[in-house]
Design a protein around this motif. Structure first.
Motif, short mmCIF file in Angstrom:
data_model
loop_
_atom_site.label_atom_id
_atom_site.label_comp_id
_atom_site.label_asym_id
_atom_site.label_seq_id
_atom_site.Cartn_x
_atom_site.Cartn_y
_atom_site.Cartn_z
N LEU A 77 -14.94 -51.53 -65.45
CA LEU A 77 -14.36 -51.71 -65.09
C LEU A 77 -14.11 -50.94 -63.72
O LEU A 77 -14.81 -50.06 -63.97
CB LEU A 77 -13.29 -52.18 -66.28
N VAL A 78 -14.09 -51.56 -62.73
CA VAL A 78 -13.74 -50.59 -61.18
C VAL A 78 -12.88 -50.84 -61.01
O VAL A 78 -12.08 -50.18 -60.08
CB VAL A 78 -14.78 -51.17 -60.04
N LYS A 79 -11.96 -52.15 -61.35
CA LYS A 79 -10.14 -51.86 -60.66
C LYS A 79 -9.59 -52.34 -61.83
O LYS A 79 -9.72 -53.93 -61.85
CB LYS A 79 -10.91 -52.75 -59.20
N VAL A 80 -8.04 -52.00 -62.04
CA VAL A 80 -7.38 -52.32 -63.51
C VAL A 80 -5.61 -52.80 -62.34
O VAL A 80 -5.31 -51.64 -61.46
CB VAL A 80 -7.11 -51.62 -64.10
N THR A 81 -4.89 -53.74 -62.54
CA THR A 81 -3.27 -53.06 -61.86
C THR A 81 -3.10 -53.93 -63.18
O THR A 81 -2.96 -54.72 -63.84
CB THR A 81 -3.77 -54.37 -61.11
N THR A 82 -1.88 -53.01 -63.59
CA THR A 82 -0.88 -53.68 -64.72
C THR A 82 0.43 -53.96 -63.94
O THR A 82 1.01 -52.89 -63.56
CB THR A 82 -0.64 -52.24 -65.26
N PHE A 83 1.05 -54.84 -64.46
CA PHE A 83 2.47 -55.15 -64.15
C PHE A 83 3.36 -55.25 -65.64
O PHE A 83 3.42 -55.94 -66.76
CB PHE A 83 2.77 -56.87 -63.43
N LEU A 84 4.25 -54.02 -65.20
CA LEU A 84 4.85 -53.60 -66.04
C LEU A 84 6.38 -53.87 -65.97
O LEU A 84 6.99 -54.63 -64.43
CB LEU A 84 5.44 -52.14 -66.19
N ALA A 102 -11.40 -44.29 -73.00
CA ALA A 102 -11.59 -43.43 -73.67
C ALA A 102 -12.65 -42.85 -72.33
O ALA A 102 -10.83 -42.32 -71.57
CB ALA A 102 -13.19 -43.66 -74.37
N ASP A 103 -13.35 -42.18 -71.79
CA ASP A 103 -13.77 -41.01 -70.61
C ASP A 103 -13.43 -41.78 -69.19
O ASP A 103 -13.22 -41.91 -68.02
CB ASP A 103 -14.72 -40.86 -70.96
N HIS A 104 -13.96 -43.45 -69.19
CA HIS A 104 -14.10 -44.25 -68.49
C HIS A 104 -12.57 -44.56 -67.57
O HIS A 104 -11.14 -44.51 -67.51
CB HIS A 104 -14.46 -45.79 -68.75
N GLN A 105 -12.74 -44.59 -66.23
CA GLN A 105 -11.68 -43.98 -64.94
C GLN A 105 -12.04 -44.72 -63.68
O GLN A 105 -12.30 -44.46 -63.00
CB GLN A 105 -11.31 -42.59 -64.39
N GLU A 123 1.89 -57.18 -67.77
CA GLU A 123 0.70 -58.23 -67.62
C GLU A 123 -0.52 -57.61 -66.86
O GLU A 123 -0.14 -56.49 -66.52
CB GLU A 123 0.66 -59.45 -66.67
N ILE A 124 -2.40 -57.76 -67.09
CA ILE A 124 -2.94 -56.87 -66.70
C ILE A 124 -4.25 -57.48 -66.43
O ILE A 124 -4.45 -58.22 -67.06
CB ILE A 124 -3.89 -55.73 -67.64
N GLU A 125 -4.55 -57.34 -64.97
CA GLU A 125 -5.63 -57.97 -64.24
C GLU A 125 -6.46 -57.14 -63.83
O GLU A 125 -6.78 -55.60 -63.51
CB GLU A 125 -5.28 -58.76 -62.47
N ALA A 126 -8.07 -57.39 -63.99
CA ALA A 126 -8.83 -56.33 -63.69
C ALA A 126 -10.09 -56.28 -62.86
O ALA A 126 -9.89 -58.31 -62.60
CB ALA A 126 -9.55 -55.84 -64.83
N ILE A 127 -11.05 -55.81 -61.88
CA ILE A 127 -12.16 -56.06 -61.81
C ILE A 127 -13.33 -55.74 -63.04
O ILE A 127 -13.77 -54.51 -62.31
CB ILE A 127 -12.39 -55.98 -60.28
#
Length: 130
Positions: A77-84, A102-105, A123-127
């Motif tokens: 994962l290089v980009k995560v967008t979370t919609f709360l 875990a340790d991944h940022q 909802e969570i989207e990611a790249i």
């Protein structure tokens, strides 16, 4: 499969990350990009868990399933967008995200918004990249 050459950028002249993410990630090389559509907290049978924590964990499981289908993991994962749907969910969201990653940022954005279906609390989207 080797991970891409990923360089994190947290410049001293920009406010430091609040935790669990990087201000910018640079992909020096990559072979593939995977764009993960917004994952809602529904199980494969269409049911939705009760409560924010259970829904957050389910949405992350769905993200991980899409990654696995492409032969990737959360480390890609290089980009995560979370919609709360509520600011009160911020702390629980952070805790669960850190446990899932875990340790991944990755680079990260969290937005408070309204979901399409009111039973979904996030909802969570990611790249991801390889």
């Amino acid at each position: 499969m080797p991970l891409p050459d990923i360089v994190g950028h947290n410049p001293a002249r920009v406010h430091p990350p609040a935790g669990g993410y990087c201000m910018g990630l640079e992909l020096k090389q990559h072979r593939r990009l995977l764009f993960i559509s917004g994952q809602v907290p529904e199980r494969s049978g269409g049911t939705v868990p009760e409560g924010f924590e259970a829904q957050c964990e389910q949405a992350w499981r769905n993200v991980k399933e899409v990654l696995a289908a492409a032969g990737l993991g959360v480390e890609h994962l290089v980009k995560v967008t979370t919609f709360l749907t509520d600011r009160a969910q911020l702390a629980a969201n952070r805790t669960i995200r850190r446990a899932m990653l875990a340790d991944h940022q990755p680079a990260l954005t969290v937005v408070v918004a309204q979901t399409v279906d009111s039973k979904w609390l996030l909802e969570i989207e990611a790249i991801a990249a390889e």
